[in-house]
Motif scaffolding. Structure first.
Motif, PDB file in Angstrom:
ATOM      1  N   SER A  48       0.829  -1.215   0.000  1.00  0.00           N
ATOM      2  CA  SER A  48       0.000   0.000   0.000  1.00  0.00           C
ATOM      3  C   SER A  48       0.857   1.256   0.000  1.00  0.00           C
ATOM      4  CB  SER A  48      -0.921   0.018   1.211  1.00  0.00           C
ATOM      5  OG  SER A  48      -1.808  -1.068   1.167  1.00  0.00           O
ATOM      6  N   THR A  51       2.413   1.788  -3.450  1.00  0.00           N
ATOM      7  CA  THR A  51       1.473   2.217  -4.483  1.00  0.00           C
ATOM      8  C   THR A  51       0.764   3.512  -4.084  1.00  0.00           C
ATOM      9  OG1 THR A  51      -0.159   0.759  -3.480  1.00  0.00           O
ATOM     10  CG2 THR A  51       1.010  -0.087  -5.382  1.00  0.00           C
ATOM     11  N   ARG A  52       1.160   4.065  -2.969  1.00  0.00           N
ATOM     12  CA  ARG A  52       0.628   5.326  -2.459  1.00  0.00           C
ATOM     13  C   ARG A  52      -0.861   5.263  -2.096  1.00  0.00           C
ATOM     14  NH1 ARG A  52      -0.926  10.542  -3.852  1.00  0.00           N
ATOM     15  NH2 ARG A  52      -0.083  12.092  -2.440  1.00  0.00           N
ATOM     16  N   LEU A  53      -1.339   4.071  -1.806  1.00  0.00           N
ATOM     17  CA  LEU A  53      -2.667   3.990  -1.211  1.00  0.00           C
ATOM     18  C   LEU A  53      -2.555   4.481   0.224  1.00  0.00           C
ATOM     19  CD1 LEU A  53      -3.822   0.557  -2.629  1.00  0.00           C
ATOM     20  CD2 LEU A  53      -4.679   2.815  -3.246  1.00  0.00           C
ATOM     21  N   LEU A  54      -1.385   4.323   0.791  1.00  0.00           N
ATOM     22  CA  LEU A  54      -1.076   4.879   2.103  1.00  0.00           C
ATOM     23  C   LEU A  54       0.160   5.743   1.957  1.00  0.00           C
ATOM     24  CD1 LEU A  54      -1.350   1.744   4.429  1.00  0.00           C
ATOM     25  CD2 LEU A  54      -2.921   3.680   4.386  1.00  0.00           C
ATOM     26  N   VAL A  55       0.275   6.728   2.833  1.00  0.00           N
ATOM     27  CA  VAL A  55       1.471   7.555   2.843  1.00  0.00           C
ATOM     28  C   VAL A  55       2.047   7.522   4.248  1.00  0.00           C
ATOM     29  CG1 VAL A  55       2.300   9.915   2.718  1.00  0.00           C
ATOM     30  CG2 VAL A  55       0.793   9.058   0.950  1.00  0.00           C
TER      31      VAL A  55
END
Lengths: 239, 263
Positions: A48, A51-55
């Motif tokens: 995540s 894939t930048r679903l989370l930062v």
């Protein structure tokens, strides 16, 4: 470093629960790197974040030299992803699915068909391009997703447990194909909990309880043990 | 073509394709307001006299009164439907595909919102067409004038759907949305009865209705259908849309909001 995938000092927590703890590693171009970890090791969180679903507030990720935190658009444009969850639109054809993805990556329509044909034939899927995804079997759906992940010519390919739910033949064919892609110069990060997908010549990262336990050449790491036995001996979890 | 527009066309196009593939959804979206219009209104017209209030200039039948409210109801249900499909997308993974596009996230969400609003508006016109077959008509140009109001209402309720989709973790929780969002919004509004009627029975309920942004969507559409302009309703709807949009962006911000709870 300019190419490949570079992760520096990445940490992440869900509230009080620490999911990743100071994770650093690098995968150069042309290498197949297997990320092995038992369930709950932090693989999904890492995917995540990649894939930048989370930062994450701490650490840095570079994809083909682009900083994902500072210029996410440029970094994501160089990343191809096959998610663990199926992400195809079942009611659309293979070609329509790929065209939708191409648009999300701002690929102009001119020349798109030739491009789609090229990635599909690379995966022996050309003759199925007009079939609805719903009518495809699991192996062909995965191949479609792999073809799609290659459509925008990424430099880094991330596959998150891509063989889950596939039969042995489909699994072997996808594993072999992605190794070929790495041989052709792509940087590949492949997460799995299945040790038989990892070759001795592959790079190996072992993620355990949010930390990198071991990193190196798979064949050297396992020594005389089978990778599965070695893995169990260090993590206490069956692989 | 510009890369942003390529994505816009693809995302809106995908919404249309999905819509065409789900004929049941279209039918139920059409049948629901028709049931209200043709059955509920028929039974209710005797019980509820509607006196002359703006924008009407003559006595009107109850059926005529509730048409704008039912148009807004279609927008409301569609907004919630699109939020449901966003939650579904998240569970199914296609949301990941959308959010890992190199384009900015706000643009991707905005494209999604435009697509779902356009579909809502199409459904409203299908409903108005059927209502006209039953002799419930508006001034001819009213159908044209209402378009921007309908679209804006669709955006507002779609943005609300986005906010809710960022809060709802699983599809199963969607029944709660029905109970706590759709029904109160619809019944605490001027969709089914003029607000002065509400004021007669309860001052408090009247105040709540007057604050309900859905009331303003209904009134904006009602006035436009009669070629009149309701500035306060427009400002309410614009302001609420902006607030929902900001909340939605916050909800979808990768550094906090929905993804952090569990991807």
């Amino acid at each position: 470093m300019t190419g490949g995938l570079d992760v520096q000092d990445l940490s992440f927590s869900y509230g009080a629960k620490q999911a990743l703890n100071h994770v650093s590693f690098a995968v150069p171009p042309g290498r197949f790197c297997a990320l092995l970890g038992p369930n709950g090791a932090g693989k999904s969180t890492l995917v995540s974040l990649l894939t930048r679903l989370l930062v994450s507030p701490s650490g840095a990720i570079h994809i083909a030299g682009q900083d994902l935190g500072r210029s996410p658009g440029k970094a994501l444009a160089r990343l191809g992803v096959v998610f663990q969850q199926p992400t195809l639109d079942l009611d659309l054809s293979v070609r329509q699915n790929l065209a939708y993805f191409a648009a999300l990556h701002r690929i102009p329509r001119r020349g798109l068909n030739a491009r789609i044909d090229a990635v599909l034939s690379r995966l022996d899927m050309a003759e199925r391009s007009h079939e609805k995804v719903r009518s495809l079997n699991g192996g062909h759906r995965r191949r479609t997703e792999l073809a799609r992940a290659l459509l925008h010519d990424p430099q880094v390919l991330l596959l998150d447990e891509p063989t889950v739910g596939l039969d042995a033949a489909s699994r072997a064919s996808i594993v072999a194909h992605v190794h070929d892609l790495a041989d052709q110069g792509l940087c590949v990060l492949w997460t799995t909990h299945l040790t038989d997908e990892v070759r001795d010549s592959d790079d190996l990262l072992v993620l355990h309880r949010g930390e990198i336990l071991t990193a190196g050449r798979s064949g050297e790491i396992r020594g005389a043990l089978s990778l599965s036995d070695w893995f169990q001996s260090v993590t206490g979890a069956p692989a | 073509m510009n890369g942003w527009l390529i994505a816009l066309r693809a995302i809106v196009g995908r919404e249309f394709l999905r819509f065409i593939h789900q004929r049941e959804r279209f039918l139920s979206a059409l049948v629901r307001p028709l049931v209200w219009l043709l059955i509920f209104a028929a039974g209710f017209r005797a019980a509820l006299g509607v006196s002359i209030i703006r924008p009407y200039q003559t006595y009107i039948t109850y059926e005529t009164y509730i048409v704008p409210g039912l148009c807004a109801m279609i927008l409301l249900f569609n907004g919630m439907q699109s939020s449901l499909s966003l939650v579904y997308d998240r569970e199914m993974g296609s949301m990941r595909l959308l959010l890992t596009s190199p384009l900015p996230r706000w643009w991707l969400l905005f494209c999604r919102l435009l697509g779902s609003s356009a579909i809502s508006v199409l459904q409203v016109y299908a409903f108005l067409g059927i209502a006209a077959l039953f002799d419930i008509t508006m001034p001819g140009w009213g159908y044209v004038a209402a378009l921007p109001g309908l679209f804006l209402g669709g955006l507002m309720l779609g943005a609300l759907g986005l906010v809710l989709s960022s809060l709802i973790r699983q599809l199963e929780n969607f029944a709660g949305v029905m109970n706590f969002v759709i029904f109160p919004m619809f019944f605490l509004s001027s969709a089914l009865y003029p607000l002065w009627k509400m004021a007669e029975s309860s001052e408090l309920l009247y105040r709540i209705c007057a604050l309900n942004p859905f009331t303003h969507v209904v009134e904006l559409v009602r006035f436009l259908l009669y070629l009149q302009f309701n500035l306060s309703a427009l400002l309410w709807v614009l302001g609420t849309t902006a607030v929902f949009a900001v909340l939605a962006l916050w909800g979808y911000d990768p550094a906090r909001g929905l993804m952090k709870r569990k991807v």
